[in-house]
Design an enzyme around this catalytic site. Structure first.
Site, PDB file in Angstrom:
ATOM      1  N   ASP A   1      65.707   2.109  -4.015  1.00  0.00           N
ATOM      2  CA  ASP A   1      66.072   0.792  -3.486  1.00  0.00           C
ATOM      3  C   ASP A   1      64.884  -0.063  -3.068  1.00  0.00           C
ATOM      4  O   ASP A   1      65.008  -0.953  -2.239  1.00  0.00           O
ATOM      5  CB  ASP A   1      66.969   0.999  -2.269  1.00  0.00           C
ATOM      6  CG  ASP A   1      66.349   1.973  -1.270  1.00  0.00           C
ATOM      7  OD1 ASP A   1      65.123   2.136  -1.307  1.00  0.00           O
ATOM      8  OD2 ASP A   1      67.099   2.566  -0.469  1.00  0.00           O
TER       9      ASP A   1
ATOM     10  N   GLU B   1      68.988   8.185  -7.983  1.00  0.00           N
ATOM     11  CA  GLU B   1      69.471   7.967  -6.603  1.00  0.00           C
ATOM     12  C   GLU B   1      70.364   6.722  -6.536  1.00  0.00           C
ATOM     13  O   GLU B   1      70.175   5.813  -5.725  1.00  0.00           O
ATOM     14  CB  GLU B   1      68.318   7.870  -5.598  1.00  0.00           C
ATOM     15  CG  GLU B   1      68.751   8.149  -4.164  1.00  0.00           C
ATOM     16  CD  GLU B   1      67.613   8.047  -3.149  1.00  0.00           C
ATOM     17  OE1 GLU B   1      67.321   6.943  -2.681  1.00  0.00           O
ATOM     18  OE2 GLU B   1      67.011   9.083  -2.826  1.00  0.00           O
TER      19      GLU B   1
ATOM     20  N   GLU C   1      66.943  -3.084   1.366  1.00  0.00           N
ATOM     21  CA  GLU C   1      67.253  -1.992   0.427  1.00  0.00           C
ATOM     22  C   GLU C   1      68.723  -1.958   0.002  1.00  0.00           C
ATOM     23  O   GLU C   1      69.028  -1.592  -1.143  1.00  0.00           O
ATOM     24  CB  GLU C   1      66.849  -0.642   1.032  1.00  0.00           C
ATOM     25  CG  GLU C   1      65.338  -0.413   1.117  1.00  0.00           C
ATOM     26  CD  GLU C   1      64.685  -1.054   2.333  1.00  0.00           C
ATOM     27  OE1 GLU C   1      65.415  -1.671   3.147  1.00  0.00           O
ATOM     28  OE2 GLU C   1      63.456  -0.946   2.474  1.00  0.00           O
TER      29      GLU C   1
ATOM     30  N   HIS D   1      59.542   3.289  10.056  1.00  0.00           N
ATOM     31  CA  HIS D   1      58.903   2.180   9.347  1.00  0.00           C
ATOM     32  C   HIS D   1      59.851   1.073   8.909  1.00  0.00           C
ATOM     33  O   HIS D   1      59.433   0.099   8.295  1.00  0.00           O
ATOM     34  CB  HIS D   1      58.195   2.716   8.104  1.00  0.00           C
ATOM     35  CG  HIS D   1      59.146   3.209   7.059  1.00  0.00           C
ATOM     36  ND1 HIS D   1      59.722   2.370   6.139  1.00  0.00           N
ATOM     37  CD2 HIS D   1      59.663   4.426   6.825  1.00  0.00           C
ATOM     38  CE1 HIS D   1      60.529   3.076   5.367  1.00  0.00           C
ATOM     39  NE2 HIS D   1      60.510   4.322   5.751  1.00  0.00           N
TER      40      HIS D   1
ATOM     41  N   ARG E   1      62.130  -2.104   8.162  1.00  0.00           N
ATOM     42  CA  ARG E   1      62.053  -3.530   8.514  1.00  0.00           C
ATOM     43  C   ARG E   1      63.084  -3.925   9.567  1.00  0.00           C
ATOM     44  O   ARG E   1      62.796  -4.712  10.453  1.00  0.00           O
ATOM     45  CB  ARG E   1      62.298  -4.387   7.265  1.00  0.00           C
ATOM     46  CG  ARG E   1      61.048  -4.645   6.484  1.00  0.00           C
ATOM     47  CD  ARG E   1      61.329  -5.571   5.308  1.00  0.00           C
ATOM     48  NE  ARG E   1      60.081  -6.027   4.729  1.00  0.00           N
ATOM     49  CZ  ARG E   1      59.232  -5.250   4.071  1.00  0.00           C
ATOM     50  NH1 ARG E   1      59.502  -3.973   3.888  1.00  0.00           N
ATOM     51  NH2 ARG E   1      58.111  -5.729   3.594  1.00  0.00           N
TER      52      ARG E   1
END
Ligand code: UD1
Ligand code: UDP
Length: 387
Positions: free
Chosen positions: A95, A117, A131, A212, A214
């Site tokens: 993603d 995935e 994502e 991490h 966003r």
């Protein structure tokens, strides 16, 4: 058939590495690799560890890059590779902006896309951001949909997409199983790692942290750091946090936590070293997707510092708990796992729903048009348990 695998970030490289190796070993396919360089140092570590050869290297990373700037550079540069190589199939993973831009570029050139995935859904376009949108887009244009679990397959079927779906397991379990086996087989390597990280105190419970995302920038990271400050006050734990190189993460975490003796802020670890740390962790605090999938294989409890997850299987199985980013909740749940051995044991012993280490073989079979023995819904037992 010429298969061009394209990836650019650390998790994509880890999860595509065993597949690239399987494709390389398959006589009925021709395989080549394009690395976009969305990540630089964090990607180079993985390429070296798995001995992956790059046929086409792009150079798109910029410090503190914006999503649109990155996307624009990717589209322009990958298009030149597609025009030259003219593959029969482009494989992308997950993603990321790399996966999305490269799937779009392939679509524009009418090159069939395989999505590794496929089918993960949080149901919230804002989380994970961007994502959730990225994976929906890639699934929409893909010809081959490699779903890691039955839940992911069901999500894809509900959307009535044109691609054909296979339940393969997640390739991250293939990568992890290989790495665990390598550590177990090589006493010299294990000794080197123990020496390299000899500063770890074996008497204290290791709390391993990564973060991490966003959607956690700002308030989320403030909450996570506040929780870690308080947790660091316990004399029975040591906190190890390999900090992501994104300045939005790095600068905040270092400014908030670097004065604490009991919090080890270190550079991103090589995958081999990170697996070694996961094996020794009492508890993992993370917002990472990949770590949520790996920890159950190692029998390790995970608290996921997010409000939603697109990986509900381990939450349902009981090895992963969603705790959000409020310091109170993180601390309460961490204390339960640190103070109550029975709770800790129950968390870590529920099996692994994400794969059996044979995902890559299934994907190669599907690409070659052979029958595929798909992964069943039942969680496989934890492969390896470390106390
Ligand atoms: C990206 C992915 C995210 C994935 C994460 C894995 C998108 C939109 N996001 O987020 O889905 O979970 O990677 O880590 O694709 N940087 C370096 N060196 C590196 C890597 C990053 O310096 O090796 C710094 C750069 O300043 C870069 C910044 O990190 O501009 C952000 O990188 P980027 O790939 O845009 O976003 P991530 O937050 O890493
Ligand atoms: N990882 C690593 N070194 C580290 C932290 C994580 O090799 O210092 C590995 C981890 O085992 C997992 C992957 O990186 O396989 C997860 O990557 P990340 O958290 O960057 O992205 P996400 O999985 O959230 O997309």
């Amino acid at each position: 058939m010429h298969v061009l695998s394209i990836f650019g970030t650390r998790p994509e490289a880890i999860k595509m590495a065993p597949l690239v190796i399987a494709l390389r070993n398959e006589p009925h396919l021709r395989s080549s690799v394009c690395v976009t360089g969305q990540h630089r140092e964090m990607l180079a570590q993985v390429m070296q560890l798995f001995d992956l050869h790059t046929d086409h290297a792009l150079d798109v990373m910029r410090p503190d890059q914006t999503l649109n700037g990155l996307y624009a550079r990717l589209i322009a540069s990958v298009d030149e590779v597609l025009a030259t190589v003219r593959p029969d199939c482009v494989l992308v993973h997950g993603d990321t902006t790399t996966a999305t831009a490269c799937a779009m570029a392939a679509f524009h050139r009418r090159i069939p896309v395989g999505h590794v995935e496929a089918g993960l859904r949080s149901g919230d376009l804002q989380s994970p951001f961007p994502e959730e949108m990225n994976r929906r887009f890639v699934d929409a244009v893909a010809t081959w949909l490699f779903a890691p679990t039955v839940t992911a397959r069901d999500a894809l079927q509900a959307e009535r997409l044109p691609g054909r779906i296979w339940v393969t397991g997640n390739t991250v379990i293939d990568a992890l199983a290989t790495t665990v086996a390598r550590l177990a087989a090589d006493a010299g390597l294990a000794r080197t790692l123990a020496q390299r990280h000899g500063w770890l105190d074996p008497r204290r419970k290791l709390v391993l942290v990564t973060g991490h995302r966003r959607e956690n920038f700002g308030e989320g990271f403030r909450g996570i750091c506040a929780a870690l400050r308080t947790l660091a006050g316990r004399s029975d734990v040591q906190i190890v946090y390999p900090v992501h190189l994104n300045p939005q993460v790095h600068d905040v975490v270092r400014a908030t936590l670097s004065d604490l003796d009991n919090v080890h802020l270190i550079a991103p670890l090589d995958y081999l070293d990170f697996v070694w740390f996961m094996q020794r962790a009492h508890l993992i605090l993370t917002d990472s997707g990949g770590v949520q999938e790996e920890a159950p294989h190692l029998g390790k409890p995970v608290l996921v510092m997010r409000d939603v997850t697109e990986r509900p299987e381990a939450v349902a199985a009981g090895t992963v708990r969603l705790v959000g980013t409020s310091p109170e909740r993180i601390l309460t749940e961490a204390a339960r796992l640190l103070d109550d051995d029975a709770v800790h044991a129950a968390f870590g012993d529920r099996g692994n729903p994400y794969g059996d280490g044979h995902a890559c073989g299934r994907i190669v079979d599907a690409l070659c048009g052979r029958p595929v023995a798909e992964l069943a819904a039942t969680p496989t037992p934890n492969r390896v348990r470390f106390s």
